[in-house]
Design a protein around this motif. Structure first.
Motif, mmCIF file in Angstrom:
data_model
loop_
_atom_site.group_PDB
_atom_site.id
_atom_site.type_symbol
_atom_site.label_atom_id
_atom_site.label_comp_id
_atom_site.label_asym_id
_atom_site.label_seq_id
_atom_site.Cartn_x
_atom_site.Cartn_y
_atom_site.Cartn_z
ATOM 1 N N GLU A 149 38.663 36.520 36.134
ATOM 2 C CA GLU A 149 37.951 37.210 37.286
ATOM 3 C C GLU A 149 38.348 38.535 37.679
ATOM 4 N N ILE A 202 30.184 42.298 33.586
ATOM 5 C CA ILE A 202 30.093 42.698 34.890
ATOM 6 C C ILE A 202 28.987 42.525 35.708
ATOM 7 N N ARG A 203 28.808 42.186 36.789
ATOM 8 C CA ARG A 203 27.665 41.886 37.407
ATOM 9 C C ARG A 203 27.614 42.338 39.296
ATOM 10 N N ARG A 238 38.026 42.259 40.433
ATOM 11 C CA ARG A 238 36.768 42.737 41.200
ATOM 12 C C ARG A 238 36.757 44.313 41.564
ATOM 13 N N PHE A 280 31.479 45.431 42.008
ATOM 14 C CA PHE A 280 31.143 44.686 40.815
ATOM 15 C C PHE A 280 32.137 43.414 41.246
ATOM 16 N N HIS A 281 31.650 42.460 40.121
ATOM 17 C CA HIS A 281 32.640 40.831 39.885
ATOM 18 C C HIS A 281 32.768 41.203 37.924
ATOM 19 N N GLU A 282 34.143 40.646 38.171
ATOM 20 C CA GLU A 282 34.752 40.860 36.378
ATOM 21 C C GLU A 282 34.088 39.887 35.417
ATOM 22 N N ARG A 283 34.652 39.000 34.992
ATOM 23 C CA ARG A 283 34.775 37.734 34.179
ATOM 24 C C ARG A 283 34.899 37.872 32.927
ATOM 25 N N TYR A 284 36.772 38.378 32.407
ATOM 26 C CA TYR A 284 36.581 38.317 30.625
ATOM 27 C C TYR A 284 36.977 37.578 30.445
ATOM 28 N N TYR A 298 40.493 49.270 32.731
ATOM 29 C CA TYR A 298 40.585 47.496 33.654
ATOM 30 C C TYR A 298 41.289 46.266 32.866
ATOM 31 N N THR A 344 25.705 43.622 29.500
ATOM 32 C CA THR A 344 26.194 43.426 29.432
ATOM 33 C C THR A 344 26.164 42.021 30.825
ATOM 34 N N THR A 367 41.873 42.700 32.487
ATOM 35 C CA THR A 367 41.004 41.877 33.163
ATOM 36 C C THR A 367 42.380 41.213 33.464
#
Length: 657
Positions: free
Chosen positions: A108, A45-46, A110, A61-65, A101, A42, A103
């Motif tokens: 973004e 998430i990172r 977290r 985690f950092h999420e970008r979507y 979850y 993916t 976005t």
């Protein structure tokens, strides 16, 4: 030490070696700040932080979507350390495990996920949500610059004896069951969009699903091969990966959670053991988003080559890691490494093709780009590719690589401009092409890919050669004999014999009757009312720009022939492949007055199998008796199209095979 190794399994030996390497460093950590990892399924998430405490291992985690879109992390998610011990997820902070979850509007987000505590001296581990498609997996998580060395396993060597076993041609069987299947799911068959890699021939296979969810497919296979069963419902699709070997049966279980269990009866040297469940392909590919970003910021082609080769090296490191981690056999590891090289090489060939194809012939100001792509030096990255390795034929990705290779600019340029009317000129073209191929591959003789280009050209051009005069067909016989002598291993020669024999059969019977099968029954229902006319059948789709363009450009010709008693047109497409309103508007504008048949996907699949095509537009012609004309009608201006019809009348007088 040698005696001890014999008493250990491969997994035990690799683990012991890993622990020895890990034990050479006294560095410990309470966590990883900005950790690195070898691969991820993916880009949404990172991991930004790893913390080890007495009560939990905490991953931030950092999420970008896309704002308003959601992701989910399953309750069953776990961490797995290098000793294969698993640590279960406990709970989330800012996210509910198993829940959605969403976005935020910023695009973004977290959150954190807490797991059972791992030892503080853990140096590397995996984050695993599951092993089915769509699950998040992040492998080889470690402190930046501190990735432990992965022990190397045994390598695979293709011997002459193994090569003979690899090319053992026989019937392969793929059978299985879809857990909990119901007809209410909206589909009752699947499709294997098969291509014969050695010749480039399309050979789609339709597999019916019984009411209890079981299915079975048998096909003649020339070597082990990967494949994907495609299930379609409207414009949606799901793929089920499998692997088949000639003379053997592959059993597949498709579970309700989307995971697939695949095993081969009587496994041997070329069987897969663990790589189907722990699949390397998605992880080791060149992600499209990265490829697009790299090409969009392209300075020059060499810059992209350097970028792709760096990513290939990282992906090869991941392939080695997975081979060790999941106990791949030497054969599985070999395939993983070859796949990784091929997908990165094919991406570069695809980009190169896009560059030189966009330059109009009269635009001499951009001649330097064409000159660049005419030079073998531009393609030195191909020296890293497994161009002479027959084991690549087992890979699903190899067909597209060979296709991009054989139509690369240097090889096309070497072949271009040569007449195919005589054996002498064709032999000269072949020598030029193979000489250029050796320069591309860096080999002292033509590589397997170069010989496949020769064989595939025979398959593409055979009907064109046979449509000529008797003397020209005699020239073809010379060409066949000469080219056959340039093909190795013997399996390629056998393919040359097959396509030549089948072409002679087609030449002897330019009009043929369809076989008695389900696809023929479907076709007859659609075409029965056209008996007594020549019928041009157009298989098309709204998602296919060339299909729509051909229909638009042929409108005037079709209207001019509206009252012609000799010819008619039938347009067939699959239901649900485009929004209904969009489809109806197009038909009203460009196909008014024509017979447009939308059929269900199951029936469409069987017509694809009947006529052996994978891509559209695809055209077939029936004669007044309902037989298929091999060299049929094609859209043209009205006078030329009428000439085609007159020529078909002459062919119809020949006997039907």
């Amino acid at each position: 030490m040698h005696t001890i190794q014999k008493q250990m399994s491969n997994a035990q030996w690799w683990l012991a070696a890993f622990l020895c390497v890990a034990g050479t460093s006294s560095a410990t950590s309470e966590g990883f700040r900005n950790p690195s990892w070898l691969g991820s399924t993916t880009e949404v998430i990172r991991i930004t932080d790893v913390e080890f405490t007495d009560t939990a291992t905490i991953l931030s985690f950092h999420e970008r979507y896309k704002p308003g879109w959601w992701i989910q992390i399953a309750k069953e998610t776990f961490l797995e350390d290098m000793s294969r011990r698993r640590y279960k997820a406990i709970r989330g902070e800012g996210i509910t495990l198993g829940g959605r979850y969403v976005t935020p509007e910023s695009g973004e987000g977290r959150f954190k996920v807490l797991f059972e505590p791992m030892p503080e001296d853990t140096r590397c581990f995996d984050f695993v949500e599951g092993f089915q498609g769509g699950n998040f997996r992040i492998l080889g998580i470690h402190e930046a610059g501190q990735m432990p060395e992965v022990p190397q396993g045994r390598t695979f060597q293709m011997t002459d004896k193994l090569e003979q076993e690899f090319f053992r041609a026989d019937t392969a069987c793929v059978r299985g069951r879809i857990e909990g299947y119901s007809r209410e799911w909206g589909f009752d068959n699947m499709q294997y969009n098969r291509s014969i890699t050695m010749t480039g021939e399309d050979a789609p296979i339709t597999i019916d699903i019984r009411e209890d969810g079981t299915f079975e497919c048998r096909f003649f296979s020339y070597h082990p091969e990967e494949g994907w069963l495609l299930v379609r419902k409207g414009d949606k699709g799901k793929t089920i990966k499998f692997y088949a070997e000639p003379g053997k049966t592959t059993d597949i279980l498709v579970r309700l959670d989307g995971s697939v269990k695949c095993a081969i009866q009587s496994p041997g040297t070329f069987s897969l053991r663990n790589s189907l469940k722990h699949d390397y392909q998605t992880l080791c590919d060149y992600p499209y988003s990265e490829y697009k970003e790299d090409t969009d910021s392209l300075k020059d082609f060499q810059h992209l080559v350097n970028c792709a080769m760096r990513k290939m090296e990282a992906a090869l490191q991941l392939a080695d890691y997975m081979a060790w981690r999941y106990e791949y056999t030497p054969w599985e590891r070999h395939l993983a490494e070859n796949h990784t090289k091929l997908v990165h090489g094919e991406a570069l060939l695809r980009c190169a093709m896009a560059q030189w194809r966009t330059i109009p012939a009269e635009k001499t100001g951009e001649r330097t780009i064409l000159d660049q792509h005419a030079s073998p030096d531009t393609y030195r990255f191909l020296h890293r590719m497994p161009l002479d390795d027959v084991s690549c034929l087992a890979l699903y990705t190899y067909n597209s690589f060979v296709n991009s290779y054989e139509f690369s600019y240097p090889l096309l340029k070497a072949w271009r401009g040569m007449s195919y009317l005589s054996e002498d000129t064709l032999a000269l073209a072949d020598r030029r092409m193979l000489a250029m191929e050796q320069r591309l591959s860096g080999h002292t003789k033509p590589s397997l890919c170069g010989r496949l280009a020769l064989l595939r050209n025979m398959a593409y051009k055979m009907d064109d050669y046979l449509s000529r005069t008797e003397s020209e067909r005699a020239e073809l016989a010379k060409t066949y004999t000469r080219r056959r002598g340039q093909l190795a291993p013997a399996a390629l020669q056998r393919q040359a014999d097959r396509i030549y024999a089948e072409a002679l059969e087609r030449w002897a019977a330019p009009v043929y009757a369809l076989p008695e099968c389900e696809g023929t029954k479907i076709l007859r229902r659609l075409t029965e009312k056209y008996k007594g006319k020549y019928l041009l059948i157009d298989f098309w789709g709204m998602s296919c720009a060339p299909c729509r363009m051909a229909i638009q450009e042929s409108k005037a010709m079709r209207e001019a022939l509206r009252d012609d008693k000799d010819v008619d047109f039938l347009f067939i497409n699959a239901e649900g492949e485009a929004p209904e309103e969009e489809f109806r508007n197009f038909v009203t504008t460009h196909l008014a007055g024509e017979d447009v048949q939308q059929i269900n996907r199951a029936d469409y699949n069987k017509l694809m199998e009947l006529f052996r095509f994978l891509g559209i537009p695809h055209y077939e012609t029936l004669d007044p008796e309902g037989h298929v004309v091999r060299d049929g009608l094609r859209y043209a201006d009205t006078p030329l199209f009428k000439t085609q019809v007159e020529q078909l009348k002459q062919k119809a007088k020949q006997s039907v095979k």
